[in-house]
Scaffold this active site. Structure first.
Site, PDB file in Angstrom:
ATOM      1  N   LYS A  14      61.508  74.275  31.957  1.00  0.00           N
ATOM      2  CA  LYS A  14      60.157  74.430  31.408  1.00  0.00           C
ATOM      3  C   LYS A  14      60.191  75.067  30.021  1.00  0.00           C
ATOM      4  O   LYS A  14      59.486  74.624  29.111  1.00  0.00           O
ATOM      5  CB  LYS A  14      59.278  75.288  32.337  1.00  0.00           C
ATOM      6  CG  LYS A  14      59.087  74.671  33.718  1.00  0.00           C
ATOM      7  CD  LYS A  14      58.138  75.507  34.590  1.00  0.00           C
ATOM      8  CE  LYS A  14      58.648  76.883  34.914  1.00  0.00           C
ATOM      9  NZ  LYS A  14      59.722  76.927  35.923  1.00  0.00           N
ATOM     10  N   ARG A  89      51.202  79.793  39.409  1.00  0.00           N
ATOM     11  CA  ARG A  89      52.265  79.763  40.408  1.00  0.00           C
ATOM     12  C   ARG A  89      51.727  79.964  41.819  1.00  0.00           C
ATOM     13  O   ARG A  89      52.499  79.979  42.773  1.00  0.00           O
ATOM     14  CB  ARG A  89      53.251  80.892  40.111  1.00  0.00           C
ATOM     15  CG  ARG A  89      54.534  80.452  39.408  1.00  0.00           C
ATOM     16  CD  ARG A  89      55.344  81.714  39.111  1.00  0.00           C
ATOM     17  NE  ARG A  89      56.742  81.461  38.994  1.00  0.00           N
ATOM     18  CZ  ARG A  89      57.395  81.353  37.827  1.00  0.00           C
ATOM     19  NH1 ARG A  89      56.731  81.404  36.698  1.00  0.00           N
ATOM     20  NH2 ARG A  89      58.688  81.182  37.806  1.00  0.00           N
ATOM     21  N   ARG A 128      72.685  80.212  33.193  1.00  0.00           N
ATOM     22  CA  ARG A 128      71.755  80.914  32.301  1.00  0.00           C
ATOM     23  C   ARG A 128      71.938  82.421  32.423  1.00  0.00           C
ATOM     24  O   ARG A 128      71.854  83.149  31.431  1.00  0.00           O
ATOM     25  CB  ARG A 128      70.310  80.516  32.629  1.00  0.00           C
ATOM     26  CG  ARG A 128      69.287  81.093  31.661  1.00  0.00           C
ATOM     27  CD  ARG A 128      67.931  80.457  31.810  1.00  0.00           C
ATOM     28  NE  ARG A 128      67.201  80.975  32.958  1.00  0.00           N
ATOM     29  CZ  ARG A 128      66.013  80.502  33.363  1.00  0.00           C
ATOM     30  NH1 ARG A 128      65.444  79.508  32.722  1.00  0.00           N
ATOM     31  NH2 ARG A 128      65.408  81.022  34.407  1.00  0.00           N
ATOM     32  N   ARG A 134      69.913  87.599  31.673  1.00  0.00           N
ATOM     33  CA  ARG A 134      68.733  87.850  32.512  1.00  0.00           C
ATOM     34  C   ARG A 134      69.171  88.274  33.904  1.00  0.00           C
ATOM     35  O   ARG A 134      69.841  87.521  34.604  1.00  0.00           O
ATOM     36  CB  ARG A 134      67.901  86.564  32.603  1.00  0.00           C
ATOM     37  CG  ARG A 134      66.609  86.630  31.814  1.00  0.00           C
ATOM     38  CD  ARG A 134      65.870  85.338  31.911  1.00  0.00           C
ATOM     39  NE  ARG A 134      65.187  85.179  33.198  1.00  0.00           N
ATOM     40  CZ  ARG A 134      64.287  84.220  33.431  1.00  0.00           C
ATOM     41  NH1 ARG A 134      63.981  83.381  32.482  1.00  0.00           N
ATOM     42  NH2 ARG A 134      63.714  84.130  34.605  1.00  0.00           N
ATOM     43  N   ARG A 146      63.792  83.374  44.718  1.00  0.00           N
ATOM     44  CA  ARG A 146      62.838  82.725  43.801  1.00  0.00           C
ATOM     45  C   ARG A 146      62.581  81.286  44.222  1.00  0.00           C
ATOM     46  O   ARG A 146      61.448  80.799  44.150  1.00  0.00           O
ATOM     47  CB  ARG A 146      63.345  82.802  42.361  1.00  0.00           C
ATOM     48  CG  ARG A 146      63.176  84.206  41.786  1.00  0.00           C
ATOM     49  CD  ARG A 146      64.151  84.475  40.675  1.00  0.00           C
ATOM     50  NE  ARG A 146      63.926  83.629  39.520  1.00  0.00           N
ATOM     51  CZ  ARG A 146      64.864  83.361  38.615  1.00  0.00           C
ATOM     52  NH1 ARG A 146      66.077  83.859  38.749  1.00  0.00           N
ATOM     53  NH2 ARG A 146      64.583  82.611  37.579  1.00  0.00           N
TER      54      ARG A 146
END
Ligand code: ADP
Length: 190
Positions: A14, A89, A128, A134, A146
């Site tokens: 996204k 969400r 990532r 992160r 998640r």
């Protein structure tokens, strides 16, 4: 106005596609994840609260997220449109967004959903995590949390927009440029 919801599970791409879309269509990009991370970095009260949920792979409570999003939308003087990235969400967020936009005499034009299977998401998020640092991308248990939260709480948002005839699914695997072109084709036909 052109108001797009960019939808998809964590790691679907996204953020990558939003960056390209705002450049082409000159939309205001509102990423709730980015706004939360900026607040965490800045040490604000909102950041402190958000961090406690994000670190566990949970959603930040609706009332907090909706309030923050509304204030970001209200900051814009004369936008050409918005790209909502990572919001809504939950079904409650989707309803709140409709109400907010309606109060401004506009509405969601379409939901573009990047479709990527779970195994690929787990791989992408771990990569990532290494590259970006992160924290929520580094622990396989948090990543799974998640994905589970996405399936339980966020998937119903798809039905919300399907019911409004606004849902467009796009395969999120392949070249970034190919996916981008598929998104643009949907926007240009909307
Ligand atoms: P990703 O799509 O990779 O999960 P985001 O940057 O969109 O990453 O979101 C990071 C985290 O921020 C989420 O796991 C969640 O805890 C929180 N968050 C982001 N957007 C929302 C939202 N709309 N509602 C509740 N929590 C959110």
């Amino acid at each position: 106005m052109l108001n797009i919801v960019l939808f998809g599970p964590p790691g679907a791409g996204k953020g990558t596609q939003s960056a390209k879309l705002i450049e082409k269509y000159h939309l205001v990009h509102l990423s709730t994840g980015d706004i939360f991370r900026a607040n965490i970095k800045g040490g604000t009260e909102l950041g402190l609260l958000a961090k406690s949920f994000i670190d566990q792979g949970k959603l930040v409570p609706d009332e907090v997220t909706i309030g923050m999003l509304a204030s970001e939308v209200n900051k814009q003087a004369d936008p050409k449109g918005f790209i909502f990235d990572g919001f809504p969400r939950t079904s409650a967020q989707a309803k709140a967004l409709d109400d907010l936009l309606q109060s401004k005499g506009t509405s969601i034009s379409l939901m573009l959903a990047l479709e990527v299977e779970e195994e690929e998401l787990r791989k992408r998020l771990l990569i990532r995590g290494k590259d970006s640092g992160r924290a929520d991308d580094q622990n396989p248990d948090i990543i799974q949390n998640r994905i589970d939260v996405y399936n339980a709480e966020t998937m119903p948002v798809k039905d919300y927009y399907l019911g409004q005839n606004k849902y467009k699914g796009i395969p999120g695997i392949g070249e970034i440029e190919t996916i981008f072109n598929a998104l643009c084709a949907e926007i240009d036909h909307a």
